[in-house]
Design a protein around this motif. Structure first.
Motif, PDB file in Angstrom:
ATOM      1  N   ASP A  97       0.826  -1.211   0.000  1.00 53.58           N
ATOM      2  CA  ASP A  97       0.000   0.000   0.000  1.00 53.58           C
ATOM      3  C   ASP A  97       0.857   1.256   0.000  1.00 53.58           C
ATOM      4  N   LEU A  98       1.927   1.254   0.796  1.00 48.11           N
ATOM      5  CA  LEU A  98       2.783   2.441   0.839  1.00 48.11           C
ATOM      6  C   LEU A  98       3.511   2.631  -0.487  1.00 48.11           C
ATOM      7  N   ALA A  99       3.977   1.535  -1.089  1.00 47.75           N
ATOM      8  CA  ALA A  99       4.667   1.640  -2.371  1.00 47.75           C
ATOM      9  C   ALA A  99       3.737   2.198  -3.446  1.00 47.75           C
ATOM     10  N   SER A 100       2.502   1.720  -3.462  1.00 48.33           N
ATOM     11  CA  SER A 100       1.540   2.194  -4.447  1.00 48.33           C
ATOM     12  C   SER A 100       1.238   3.677  -4.246  1.00 48.33           C
ATOM     13  N   VAL A 107       8.060   2.379  -8.386  1.00 48.14           N
ATOM     14  CA  VAL A 107       8.658   1.897  -7.142  1.00 48.14           C
ATOM     15  C   VAL A 107       8.717   0.369  -7.167  1.00 48.14           C
ATOM     16  N   LEU A 108       9.842  -0.190  -6.770  1.00 48.66           N
ATOM     17  CA  LEU A 108       9.978  -1.633  -6.607  1.00 48.66           C
ATOM     18  C   LEU A 108      10.200  -1.956  -5.145  1.00 48.66           C
ATOM     19  N   PHE A 109       9.654  -3.100  -4.704  1.00 52.55           N
ATOM     20  CA  PHE A 109       9.886  -3.551  -3.337  1.00 52.55           C
ATOM     21  C   PHE A 109       9.917  -5.076  -3.312  1.00 52.55           C
ATOM     22  N   PRO A 110      10.655  -5.675  -2.362  1.00 53.58           N
ATOM     23  CA  PRO A 110      10.862  -7.126  -2.373  1.00 53.58           C
ATOM     24  C   PRO A 110       9.559  -7.899  -2.184  1.00 53.58           C
ATOM     25  N   ALA A 111       9.453  -9.027  -2.897  1.00 59.17           N
ATOM     26  CA  ALA A 111       8.326  -9.936  -2.723  1.00 59.17           C
ATOM     27  C   ALA A 111       8.612 -10.875  -1.551  1.00 59.17           C
ATOM     28  N   GLU A 112       7.600 -11.637  -1.143  1.00 59.80           N
ATOM     29  CA  GLU A 112       7.727 -12.523   0.005  1.00 59.80           C
ATOM     30  C   GLU A 112       8.416 -13.841  -0.362  1.00 59.80           C
ATOM     31  N   GLU A 113       8.450 -14.175  -1.642  1.00 60.25           N
ATOM     32  CA  GLU A 113       8.957 -15.464  -2.060  1.00 60.25           C
ATOM     33  C   GLU A 113      10.480 -15.543  -1.966  1.00 60.25           C
ATOM     34  N   ALA A 114      10.997 -16.775  -2.015  1.00 58.61           N
ATOM     35  CA  ALA A 114      12.405 -17.029  -1.748  1.00 58.61           C
ATOM     36  C   ALA A 114      13.377 -16.450  -2.773  1.00 58.61           C
ATOM     37  N   PRO A 115      13.116 -16.519  -4.084  1.00 59.15           N
ATOM     38  CA  PRO A 115      14.142 -16.024  -5.018  1.00 59.15           C
ATOM     39  C   PRO A 115      14.493 -14.566  -4.756  1.00 59.15           C
ATOM     40  N   PRO A 116      15.774 -14.240  -4.634  1.00 54.37           N
ATOM     41  CA  PRO A 116      16.151 -12.838  -4.391  1.00 54.37           C
ATOM     42  C   PRO A 116      15.748 -11.904  -5.517  1.00 54.37           C
ATOM     43  N   SER A 117      15.472 -12.471  -6.694  1.00 55.78           N
ATOM     44  CA  SER A 117      15.054 -11.640  -7.832  1.00 55.78           C
ATOM     45  C   SER A 117      13.569 -11.303  -7.799  1.00 55.78           C
ATOM     46  N   ALA A 118      12.823 -11.893  -6.856  1.00 58.04           N
ATOM     47  CA  ALA A 118      11.371 -11.695  -6.818  1.00 58.04           C
ATOM     48  C   ALA A 118      11.031 -10.338  -6.205  1.00 58.04           C
ATOM     49  N   TYR A 119      10.423  -9.479  -6.995  1.00 60.60           N
ATOM     50  CA  TYR A 119      10.036  -8.135  -6.557  1.00 60.60           C
ATOM     51  C   TYR A 119       8.621  -7.827  -7.032  1.00 60.60           C
ATOM     52  N   TRP A 120       8.023  -6.844  -6.377  1.00 59.11           N
ATOM     53  CA  TRP A 120       6.799  -6.215  -6.855  1.00 59.11           C
ATOM     54  C   TRP A 120       7.164  -4.852  -7.418  1.00 59.11           C
ATOM     55  N   LEU A 121       6.386  -4.392  -8.373  1.00 60.78           N
ATOM     56  CA  LEU A 121       6.591  -3.068  -8.957  1.00 60.78           C
ATOM     57  C   LEU A 121       5.278  -2.302  -8.923  1.00 60.78           C
ATOM     58  N   ALA A 122       5.330  -1.072  -8.402  1.00 60.87           N
ATOM     59  CA  ALA A 122       4.162  -0.181  -8.382  1.00 60.87           C
ATOM     60  C   ALA A 122       4.366   0.909  -9.414  1.00 60.87           C
ATOM     61  N   GLU A 154       3.262   4.433 -11.539  1.00 59.33           N
ATOM     62  CA  GLU A 154       2.839   5.744 -11.058  1.00 59.33           C
ATOM     63  C   GLU A 154       1.322   5.894 -11.021  1.00 59.33           C
ATOM     64  N   ASP A 155       0.589   5.008 -11.709  1.00 56.03           N
ATOM     65  CA  ASP A 155      -0.874   5.038 -11.610  1.00 56.03           C
ATOM     66  C   ASP A 155      -1.390   4.169 -10.480  1.00 56.03           C
ATOM     67  N   GLY A 156      -0.468   3.579  -9.704  1.00 59.32           N
ATOM     68  CA  GLY A 156      -0.849   2.784  -8.544  1.00 59.32           C
ATOM     69  C   GLY A 156      -0.953   1.299  -8.785  1.00 59.32           C
ATOM     70  N   LEU A 157      -0.965   0.857 -10.050  1.00 62.25           N
ATOM     71  CA  LEU A 157      -1.046  -0.571 -10.329  1.00 62.25           C
ATOM     72  C   LEU A 157       0.197  -1.280  -9.820  1.00 62.25           C
ATOM     73  N   VAL A 158       0.008  -2.465  -9.216  1.00 64.75           N
ATOM     74  CA  VAL A 158       1.126  -3.251  -8.691  1.00 64.75           C
ATOM     75  C   VAL A 158       1.217  -4.554  -9.477  1.00 64.75           C
ATOM     76  N   THR A 159       2.414  -4.855  -9.955  1.00 66.57           N
ATOM     77  CA  THR A 159       2.624  -6.061 -10.749  1.00 66.57           C
ATOM     78  C   THR A 159       3.925  -6.726 -10.333  1.00 66.57           C
ATOM     79  N   ARG A 160       4.102  -7.960 -10.788  1.00 68.53           N
ATOM     80  CA  ARG A 160       5.336  -8.692 -10.495  1.00 68.53           C
ATOM     81  C   ARG A 160       6.484  -8.150 -11.337  1.00 68.53           C
ATOM     82  N   ALA A 161       7.700  -8.251 -10.769  1.00 70.05           N
ATOM     83  CA  ALA A 161       8.905  -7.862 -11.496  1.00 70.05           C
ATOM     84  C   ALA A 161      10.039  -8.802 -11.113  1.00 70.05           C
ATOM     85  N   ARG A 162      10.966  -8.975 -12.042  1.00 71.85           N
ATOM     86  CA  ARG A 162      12.184  -9.743 -11.762  1.00 71.85           C
ATOM     87  C   ARG A 162      13.350  -8.763 -11.786  1.00 71.85           C
TER      88      ARG A 162
END
Length: 291
Positions: A80-83, A93-108, A110-118
């Protein structure tokens, strides 16, 4: 609470402070933001919010380590804060995902949509590469838009039946439970994998909203393994495994359709005749297929 963000655009300390104040509903005077040029003696150590900003290289420009005092309420989730920060600062904005791979991130966006990122980082210098995103990002036109399958495998899915089986196994057969590859250990491990599939199917494939075909095939093979291993278990575990599988199999049958056309077999078992030793779960499929 702490938050770890990466921003695509460079931001001044004043912009970061103003946006955090807006997102957290505190006065800007109660926020302390420092970068590499900040005199540490001039920092406000009584602030409600602290942020260390570091310039980084590559597809992102800044790293923000944010600490929010418990007295600041409510405490938003990192998502929520990232969005909110992405919208307020007009940045990505990118922030770490909960999953194990260190490459797993979320991306927010500027329109607030949040999606997966590597995201890949360099060991030699603070340089980051955004390798893939699951939704288009206008400010990253060079980044591949495609699904990221490895995070689906690592999703934390509740498995109450498998957990109960594992707890019983540890209590009543501790030696078997601790022996990697033993029939009892295998039954416990495979039961957990099967339950993950059924639970995600029950949740309409949330939170990923899709499922990789190779992983789906692996989970069907796991169910085959459970059939094979159940004859090698002590009587009490055989009964417990049967009772654990019954509701999962029933739910799987309810959530799938008869695959009379063999669509699933054609996709997952391309070799003719390869399905002869497989169980009935290979003759049913989700509708629509989740990939």
């Amino acid at each position: 609470m702490t938050y770890n963000f990466l921003t695509v655009e460079p931001l001044s300390v004043d912009v970061v402070a103003a946006v955090l104040a807006q997102c957290l509903n505190v006065r800007v005077q109660e926020i302390d933001v420092a970068d590499e040029d900040t005199d540490q003696e001039l920092r406000n150590w009584d602030a409600l919010v602290f942020c260390d900003k570091v310039t980084v290289l590559g597809d992102v420009s800044a790293s923000l380590d944010i600490y929010v005092q418990e007295s600041v309420q409510p405490q938003p989730s990192e998502r929520d804060l990232a969005s909110a920060f992405a919208r307020g600062a007009d940045t990505v904005v990118l922030f770490p995902a909960e999953e194990a791979p260190p490459s797993a991130y979320w991306l927010a966006r500027e329109d607030g949509l949040v999606t997966r990122a590597r995201l890949y980082g360099s060991d030699d210098e603070p340089r980051y590469t955004i390798d893939r995103v699951e939704d288009p990002v206008g400010r990253l036109p060079h980044v591949t838009v495609a699904r990221i399958p490895e995070v689906v495998r690592e999703l934390k899915i509740a498995t109450p039946l498998a957990d109960a089986f594992a707890a019983y196994l540890r209590r009543m057969h501790p030696d078997e439970a601790g022996t990697l590859g033993s029939p009892a250990w295998t039954a416990s491990d495979r039961l957990g994998a099967w339950e993950k599939l059924v639970r995600q199917m029950e949740a309409a494939w949330a939170p990923s909203d899709w499922y990789p075909p190779d992983l789906y095939g692996e989970r069907l093979e796991v169910r085959d393994e459970l059939e094979q291993v159940r004859t090698r278990l002590p009587q009490d575990l055989t009964v417990l495994l049967r009772n654990s599988l019954a509701p999962l199999d029933a739910l799987f049958a309810e959530l799938t359709v008869d695959d009379t056309g063999g669509l699933l077999r054609k996709e997952l078992l391309p070799v003719e005749g390869a399905a002869s030793s497989h169980g009935w779960w290979w003759d049913r499929r989700p509708e629509p297929l989740p990939w």
